[in-house]
Each structure stands twice: as C-alpha cells, then as structure tokens.
Design an enzyme around this catalytic site. Structure first.
Site, PDB file in Angstrom:
ATOM      1  N   SER A 284     -41.521 -25.602 -37.128  1.00  0.00           N
ATOM      2  CA  SER A 284     -41.965 -23.910 -36.987  1.00  0.00           C
ATOM      3  C   SER A 284     -43.721 -24.162 -37.666  1.00  0.00           C
ATOM      4  O   SER A 284     -44.585 -24.130 -37.759  1.00  0.00           O
ATOM      5  CB  SER A 284     -41.421 -23.243 -38.268  1.00  0.00           C
TER       6      SER A 284
ATOM      7  N   HIS B 251     -37.867 -22.889 -32.103  1.00  0.00           N
ATOM      8  CA  HIS B 251     -37.910 -24.556 -32.372  1.00  0.00           C
ATOM      9  C   HIS B 251     -37.734 -24.648 -30.739  1.00  0.00           C
ATOM     10  O   HIS B 251     -36.385 -24.432 -30.181  1.00  0.00           O
ATOM     11  CB  HIS B 251     -36.783 -25.105 -32.872  1.00  0.00           C
TER      12      HIS B 251
ATOM     13  N   HIS C 231     -32.174 -29.921 -37.320  1.00  0.00           N
ATOM     14  CA  HIS C 231     -32.336 -30.035 -38.398  1.00  0.00           C
ATOM     15  C   HIS C 231     -31.151 -30.257 -39.155  1.00  0.00           C
ATOM     16  O   HIS C 231     -29.806 -29.857 -38.762  1.00  0.00           O
ATOM     17  CB  HIS C 231     -32.657 -28.345 -39.617  1.00  0.00           C
TER      18      HIS C 231
ATOM     19  N   TYR D 246     -29.164 -28.753 -41.802  1.00  0.00           N
ATOM     20  CA  TYR D 246     -28.093 -27.808 -41.934  1.00  0.00           C
ATOM     21  C   TYR D 246     -27.625 -27.520 -41.103  1.00  0.00           C
ATOM     22  O   TYR D 246     -26.610 -26.532 -40.670  1.00  0.00           O
ATOM     23  CB  TYR D 246     -28.916 -26.091 -42.766  1.00  0.00           C
ATOM     24  N   GLU D 247     -27.698 -27.689 -39.080  1.00  0.00           N
ATOM     25  CA  GLU D 247     -27.402 -27.772 -38.071  1.00  0.00           C
ATOM     26  C   GLU D 247     -26.031 -27.757 -38.359  1.00  0.00           C
ATOM     27  O   GLU D 247     -25.379 -27.674 -37.675  1.00  0.00           O
ATOM     28  CB  GLU D 247     -28.154 -27.684 -37.106  1.00  0.00           C
TER      29      GLU D 247
ATOM     30  N   ALA E  97     -43.000 -26.292 -41.624  1.00  0.00           N
ATOM     31  CA  ALA E  97     -43.884 -24.708 -42.126  1.00  0.00           C
ATOM     32  C   ALA E  97     -42.916 -24.943 -43.162  1.00  0.00           C
ATOM     33  O   ALA E  97     -41.771 -25.790 -43.949  1.00  0.00           O
ATOM     34  CB  ALA E  97     -42.698 -23.349 -41.781  1.00  0.00           C
TER      35      ALA E  97
ATOM     36  N   MET F  92     -37.483 -27.558 -45.415  1.00  0.00           N
ATOM     37  CA  MET F  92     -35.724 -27.319 -44.907  1.00  0.00           C
ATOM     38  C   MET F  92     -36.417 -28.701 -44.144  1.00  0.00           C
ATOM     39  O   MET F  92     -35.315 -29.778 -43.438  1.00  0.00           O
ATOM     40  CB  MET F  92     -35.327 -26.336 -44.192  1.00  0.00           C
ATOM     41  N   SER F  93     -36.832 -29.907 -43.800  1.00  0.00           N
ATOM     42  CA  SER F  93     -37.190 -30.840 -42.763  1.00  0.00           C
ATOM     43  C   SER F  93     -38.148 -32.001 -43.613  1.00  0.00           C
ATOM     44  O   SER F  93     -38.329 -31.622 -44.566  1.00  0.00           O
ATOM     45  CB  SER F  93     -37.762 -29.963 -41.525  1.00  0.00           C
TER      46      SER F  93
ATOM     47  N   ASN G 212     -45.175 -18.946 -46.823  1.00  0.00           N
ATOM     48  CA  ASN G 212     -44.996 -18.356 -47.836  1.00  0.00           C
ATOM     49  C   ASN G 212     -44.913 -18.748 -48.927  1.00  0.00           C
ATOM     50  O   ASN G 212     -45.200 -20.164 -48.924  1.00  0.00           O
ATOM     51  CB  ASN G 212     -43.755 -17.905 -47.411  1.00  0.00           C
TER      52      ASN G 212
ATOM     53  N   HIS H  75     -37.685 -15.380 -42.364  1.00  0.00           N
ATOM     54  CA  HIS H  75     -37.734 -16.524 -40.889  1.00  0.00           C
ATOM     55  C   HIS H  75     -38.563 -15.283 -40.454  1.00  0.00           C
ATOM     56  O   HIS H  75     -39.158 -16.360 -39.624  1.00  0.00           O
ATOM     57  CB  HIS H  75     -36.561 -16.769 -40.579  1.00  0.00           C
TER      58      HIS H  75
HETATM   59  N1  HPA Z   1     -38.016 -22.429 -48.330  1.00  0.00           N
HETATM   60  C1  HPA Z   1     -37.578 -23.349 -47.936  1.00  0.00           C
HETATM   61  N2  HPA Z   1     -38.146 -23.498 -46.807  1.00  0.00           N
HETATM   62  C2  HPA Z   1     -39.243 -23.184 -45.839  1.00  0.00           C
HETATM   63  C3  HPA Z   1     -39.907 -22.852 -46.690  1.00  0.00           C
HETATM   64  C4  HPA Z   1     -39.761 -21.856 -47.772  1.00  0.00           C
HETATM   65  O1  HPA Z   1     -39.656 -20.976 -48.838  1.00  0.00           O
HETATM   66  N3  HPA Z   1     -40.760 -22.338 -46.107  1.00  0.00           N
HETATM   67  C5  HPA Z   1     -40.748 -22.418 -44.902  1.00  0.00           C
HETATM   68  N4  HPA Z   1     -39.599 -22.883 -44.992  1.00  0.00           N
END
Ligand code: HPA
Length: 265
Positions: free
Chosen positions: A33, A65, A87, A89-90, A117, A204-205, A228, A240
């Site tokens: 991302s 993506h 990912h 989570y898919e 990200a 998450m990756s 973030n 997101h």
């Molecule tokens: N948490 C999990 N995954 C993320 C985050 C987060 O704060 N920011 C970007 N991907």
C-alpha cells in the site's frame, strides 16, 4: 494429483519467462500500500501484465493494490516488481500469499525487497517516512511452511542489505515489525501489548513472504512506510483511505530512496 505450491510457482515462472523473454530476474520487489508509484522510479518498464494472468495468482481484493506485475530494466539488471499483494485476511491461505516470492525465486531472483504500509508504535517515527525492518514479530499464528522445514530466521532481514540501505540514507531508522492478521486495525490495548513486546511498527503483511523467501534461500530487505500513528496513541481513528493518501503523498520521496537503495544491492 494436486500440484505442490512449488510446482505452481515453477509454472508461473515459466509463463513469466515466455511472456517477457527474460531468462532470469535479479531482484524482485513487492510494492505494498502506498508504494506502487515508487516502482516508476526503479528503471525502464519493459513489460507489464495483470499478475492474475500467471498461474496461481488471485485478482486483487484491496483498493490500492493494483495487482500488476512489471518487468524493469535497470542497467544490466532485470527487476521484477509486484504492484500489490495477496493478504492473509483475504482468507485464501498462506500459499497464495507467498506465491509472489516463490515465483520470483523460481524466476531467478535471489534478493527480495518487501515494502508495506504500517502504523507507528515507536513515537520517534513520523507519518510519511520510511523505516527499515530490522526484525519481525509474527503474530498471525501462521507459517507459509509445512512439514519439518526448520528454517533459521536469525537474520531474516539481511544485515548487509540493511547496511547498504543505511549507506544511502544514514538517518533511515530501523525497527521491529509486528504482523497482525487483520483485516481490522488493532485496539489501543493491543498496541500497548505490541509495544511491551518490542514492536516499533504494526501491519498486516510481509512476514509470510519474508519467511518463504528465507526458506527458498533468498535475501530479504524490508521497508515500511509509516502511514499512521498506531491505534490509541494519538486519539485519532484509523481509516484505510488515510493510509492510501499518506502513501500517495510520500510516493516521490520513498520512491527515490528505494531506487537509490536498489541501485546499491
Ligand atoms: N495497523 C495495521 N496495519 C496497518 C496500519 C495499522 O495501524 N497502518 C497501515 N497498515
């Protein structure tokens, strides 16, 4: 008989070779991302295709993506850039998540650059800046490996590659990336737990791919873009869309940095 994940990766690599006419790739990059446009700065794009056109890849499920595979010529080296990834989570399992890395290694790549990200747990990091991944906490309770494959993960994120990156930018911070299963963001209590466990970044990756790359004998460089501050640390809620917007804003800077680092690998 069902084909093994390795056999499907070999098939994808064969198809990739025949579509691009490139016999062997040197470096593969997975652009997460916010990183996709950074690929534009890596060199001359010689081929581009939908990743899902190769055996074993799924169409992309997440906005931001793009699910594109690009062949890039950089001097005398051939780079392969995956713009987007699958990912955990898919819900399609680990093999599909690491099929990019297995395919790249089957196509010759010995160095894998994983980008993502991430949320910042370490308060020294600022939103919009890159952080080198020094190590990870795999909190997904999953592994891409099955059977007695006791891979050493002592130096998952190659020290020499990290040193090369820091030669390009001596101020580039390093941190520990905690991988959560998602797709939900973390609770503030989970972020406090992750900090106590030694995490600097959360996402998450990346960790499945890093493990698969080490199992296949490839070297890994990992880099996060802080999109973030992690949940509960700043009071703001997570979105997101904001993650993607930060990625877009930072694309030029992190893209140039990444291109300079890749030139050193
Ligand atoms: N948490 C999990 N995954 C993320 C985050 C987060 O704060 N920011 C970007 N991907």
């Amino acid at each position: 008989m069902t084909r093994t994940p390795q056999a499907i990766a070999e098939e994808a690599a064969t198809e990739l070779r025949s579509r691009t006419g490139v016999d062997s790739y040197d470096i593969a990059l997975v652009m997460g991302s916010g990183w996709a446009s950074a690929a534009d700065l890596l060199g001359e794009a010689t081929h581009e295709m939908a990743t899902a056109d190769l055996p074993g890849f799924l169409p992309p499920a997440v906005e931001g993506h793009s699910g594109t595979l690009r062949g890039i010529r950089d001097g005398d080296r051939n780079l392969l850039a995956f713009l987007g990834r699958t990912h955990l989570y898919e819900g399609h399992g680990t093999d599909v998540v690491v099929h990019n890395v297995r395919t790249a290694v089957a196509a010759g790549a010995k160095t894998i650059v994983l980008t993502n990200a991430a949320g910042a747990i370490n308060r020294d990091y600022s939103v919009g800046s890159p952080v080198l991944i020094a190590d990870h906490l795999n909190l997904t309770a999953r592994s891409p490996l099955t059977g007695a494959d006791f891979v050493d993960l002592s130096e998952t994120y190659d020290p020499k590659l990290r040193a090369a990156a820091r030669e390009v930018d001596p101020d580039l911070p390093e941190g520990v990336y905690a991988a959560m299963p998602g797709p939900h963001f973390e609770t503030p209590a989970e972020i406090r737990m992750l900090r106590a466990m030694g995490a600097d970044l959360v996402g998450m990756s990346t960790v499945m791919e890093a493990i698969a790359a080490r199992a296949a004998g490839a070297r890994v460089l990992g880099m996060s873009l802080v999109t973030n501050v992690a949940a509960g640390l700043e009071g703001a809620n997570l979105d997101h869309e904001d993650v993607l917007a930060t990625g877009r804003d930072a694309a030029g800077t992190v893209g140039r940095l990444l291109a300079d680092i890749v030139a050193q690998l």
